[in-house]
Design a protein around this motif. Structure first.
Motif, PDB file in Angstrom:
ATOM      1  N   VAL A  18       0.867  -1.176   0.000  1.00  0.00           N
ATOM      2  CA  VAL A  18       0.000   0.000   0.000  1.00  0.00           C
ATOM      3  C   VAL A  18       0.907   1.229   0.000  1.00  0.00           C
ATOM      4  N   SER A  19       0.316   2.377  -0.184  1.00  0.00           N
ATOM      5  CA  SER A  19       1.075   3.622  -0.273  1.00  0.00           C
ATOM      6  C   SER A  19       1.931   3.876   0.967  1.00  0.00           C
ATOM      7  N   ALA A  20       1.438   3.511   2.131  1.00  0.00           N
ATOM      8  CA  ALA A  20       2.194   3.726   3.371  1.00  0.00           C
ATOM      9  C   ALA A  20       3.502   2.941   3.380  1.00  0.00           C
ATOM     10  N   VAL A  55       6.961   4.865   3.998  1.00  0.00           N
ATOM     11  CA  VAL A  55       7.873   4.521   5.095  1.00  0.00           C
ATOM     12  C   VAL A  55       9.280   4.328   4.549  1.00  0.00           C
ATOM     13  N   ALA A  56       9.411   3.600   3.456  1.00  0.00           N
ATOM     14  CA  ALA A  56      10.741   3.349   2.878  1.00  0.00           C
ATOM     15  C   ALA A  56      11.405   4.653   2.435  1.00  0.00           C
ATOM     16  N   LEU A  57      10.662   5.513   1.772  1.00  0.00           N
ATOM     17  CA  LEU A  57      11.228   6.783   1.312  1.00  0.00           C
ATOM     18  C   LEU A  57      11.602   7.687   2.476  1.00  0.00           C
ATOM     19  N   ARG A  58      10.780   7.714   3.503  1.00  0.00           N
ATOM     20  CA  ARG A  58      11.081   8.539   4.686  1.00  0.00           C
ATOM     21  C   ARG A  58      12.266   7.963   5.467  1.00  0.00           C
ATOM     22  N   LEU A  59      12.365   6.655   5.490  1.00  0.00           N
ATOM     23  CA  LEU A  59      13.439   5.994   6.224  1.00  0.00           C
ATOM     24  C   LEU A  59      14.815   6.442   5.738  1.00  0.00           C
ATOM     25  N   PHE A  60      14.935   6.660   4.442  1.00  0.00           N
ATOM     26  CA  PHE A  60      16.208   7.075   3.867  1.00  0.00           C
ATOM     27  C   PHE A  60      16.263   8.569   3.565  1.00  0.00           C
ATOM     28  N   GLY A  61      15.239   9.308   3.978  1.00  0.00           N
ATOM     29  CA  GLY A  61      15.248  10.759   3.839  1.00  0.00           C
ATOM     30  C   GLY A  61      14.931  11.276   2.450  1.00  0.00           C
ATOM     31  N   PHE A  62      14.331  10.459   1.598  1.00  0.00           N
ATOM     32  CA  PHE A  62      14.015  10.921   0.250  1.00  0.00           C
ATOM     33  C   PHE A  62      12.806  11.846   0.200  1.00  0.00           C
ATOM     34  N   LEU A  63      12.053  11.935   1.277  1.00  0.00           N
ATOM     35  CA  LEU A  63      10.928  12.874   1.329  1.00  0.00           C
ATOM     36  C   LEU A  63      11.222  14.057   2.234  1.00  0.00           C
ATOM     37  N   SER A  64      12.430  14.115   2.769  1.00  0.00           N
ATOM     38  CA  SER A  64      12.830  15.220   3.634  1.00  0.00           C
ATOM     39  C   SER A  64      13.282  16.395   2.769  1.00  0.00           C
ATOM     40  N   PRO A  65      12.773  17.608   3.033  1.00  0.00           N
ATOM     41  CA  PRO A  65      13.176  18.744   2.203  1.00  0.00           C
ATOM     42  C   PRO A  65      14.652  19.090   2.355  1.00  0.00           C
ATOM     43  N   THR A  66      15.236  18.798   3.501  1.00  0.00           N
ATOM     44  CA  THR A  66      16.653  19.113   3.723  1.00  0.00           C
ATOM     45  C   THR A  66      17.368  17.926   4.373  1.00  0.00           C
ATOM     46  N   LEU A 107      10.362  -1.515  10.171  1.00  0.00           N
ATOM     47  CA  LEU A 107       9.341  -1.585   9.124  1.00  0.00           C
ATOM     48  C   LEU A 107       7.926  -1.531   9.692  1.00  0.00           C
ATOM     49  N   ARG A 108       7.767  -1.919  10.916  1.00  0.00           N
ATOM     50  CA  ARG A 108       6.434  -1.926  11.526  1.00  0.00           C
ATOM     51  C   ARG A 108       6.010  -0.546  12.044  1.00  0.00           C
ATOM     52  N   LEU A 109       6.896   0.446  11.937  1.00  0.00           N
ATOM     53  CA  LEU A 109       6.546   1.810  12.336  1.00  0.00           C
ATOM     54  C   LEU A 109       5.618   2.434  11.298  1.00  0.00           C
ATOM     55  N   SER A 110       4.818   3.387  11.726  1.00  0.00           N
ATOM     56  CA  SER A 110       3.954   4.118  10.804  1.00  0.00           C
ATOM     57  C   SER A 110       4.782   5.185  10.086  1.00  0.00           C
ATOM     58  N   PRO A 111       4.280   5.723   8.974  1.00  0.00           N
ATOM     59  CA  PRO A 111       5.007   6.805   8.301  1.00  0.00           C
ATOM     60  C   PRO A 111       5.284   7.991   9.228  1.00  0.00           C
ATOM     61  N   ALA A 112       4.328   8.349  10.086  1.00  0.00           N
ATOM     62  CA  ALA A 112       4.534   9.471  11.006  1.00  0.00           C
ATOM     63  C   ALA A 112       5.627   9.156  12.020  1.00  0.00           C
ATOM     64  N   GLU A 113       5.680   7.915  12.511  1.00  0.00           N
ATOM     65  CA  GLU A 113       6.717   7.528  13.470  1.00  0.00           C
ATOM     66  C   GLU A 113       8.100   7.544  12.833  1.00  0.00           C
ATOM     67  N   VAL A 114       8.181   7.111  11.584  1.00  0.00           N
ATOM     68  CA  VAL A 114       9.467   7.136  10.874  1.00  0.00           C
ATOM     69  C   VAL A 114       9.901   8.572  10.641  1.00  0.00           C
ATOM     70  N   GLU A 115       8.945   9.425  10.261  1.00  0.00           N
ATOM     71  CA  GLU A 115       9.272  10.836  10.035  1.00  0.00           C
ATOM     72  C   GLU A 115       9.759  11.488  11.325  1.00  0.00           C
ATOM     73  N   ALA A 122      13.596  12.788  11.914  1.00  0.00           N
ATOM     74  CA  ALA A 122      13.830  14.209  12.170  1.00  0.00           C
ATOM     75  C   ALA A 122      14.647  14.397  13.448  1.00  0.00           C
ATOM     76  N   ASP A 123      14.436  13.526  14.420  1.00  0.00           N
ATOM     77  CA  ASP A 123      15.182  13.621  15.677  1.00  0.00           C
ATOM     78  C   ASP A 123      16.553  12.965  15.588  1.00  0.00           C
ATOM     79  N   GLY A 124      16.785  12.226  14.512  1.00  0.00           N
ATOM     80  CA  GLY A 124      18.064  11.542  14.355  1.00  0.00           C
ATOM     81  C   GLY A 124      18.158  10.248  15.148  1.00  0.00           C
TER      82      GLY A 124
END
Length: 180
Positions: free
Chosen positions: A98-100, A104-115, A152-160, A164-166
């Motif tokens: 699914v889209s989530a 999650v994968a893209l956020r995990l590696f920072g591909f959706l992070s603006p900076t 992998l079991r984290l939600s997109p918001a939890e990964v983000e 962000a906190d490192g």
């Protein structure tokens, strides 16, 4: 539908009904070449099969215009690697992607992070270099194996939030391990 009077009516065919074929006397056995004896093999580098995995490619294309790529990074590599991670996440939940999963994968590696940070970009370059090419399956498997199932079991918001906190860091890739 009624037929004209000049068309002969065969009454024997009108009484026919469906009859199933005769029963097979022996049970079916997986004895053909290519059949998996004993079920799906498991182990390092084999992945996990799941339903409708090709759909993850279509889902990933929805994120293509939102990718935050640094100079020297390619969208095809980022999407190919993240689709593989998304498929591992979907299989961990026992369902189709699914889209989530892709998010999650893209956020995990920072591909959706603006900076994305410089260290993260350097790490991405190392992990994702060339994985969009079909001949680099081993590199894709190593990338996927880096991500623990608990992450992998984290939600997109939890990964983000963790990214962000490192707090979300992945282990360094193992160079000596061979995958098949």
């Amino acid at each position: 539908m009624a037929a004209p009077d000049y068309v002969p009516a065969d009454t024997a065919t009108a009484d026919r009904y469906y009859v199933s074929p005769p029963r097979r006397p022996q049970p079916w056995m997986a004895d053909r070449p290519g059949e998996l004896a004993g079920g799906q093999p498991e182990g390092s580098g084999l992945g996990v099969p799941g339903p409708d995995q090709g759909y993850a490619l279509r889902l990933a294309r929805r994120f293509e215009d939102r990718l935050a790529l640094a100079p020297g990074e390619h969208a095809e590599d980022a999407l190919a690697g993240c689709v593989a991670v998304a498929l591992k996440r979907a299989a961990a939940f026992g369902r189709a992607p699914v889209s989530a999963d892709v998010e999650v994968a893209l956020r995990l590696f920072g591909f959706l992070s603006p900076t994305p940070g410089e260290a993260q970009v350097a790490r991405r370059r190392e992990l994702f270099a060339g994985v969009g090419h079909p001949h680099h399956y081993g590199e894709v498997r190593r990338l996927v194996d880096l991500v623990p199932e608990a992450v992998l079991r984290l939600s997109p918001a939890e990964v983000e939030a963790a990214g962000a906190d490192g707090h979300l860091t992945l282990p360094a890739p193992s160079t000596g391990e061979q995958h098949g």
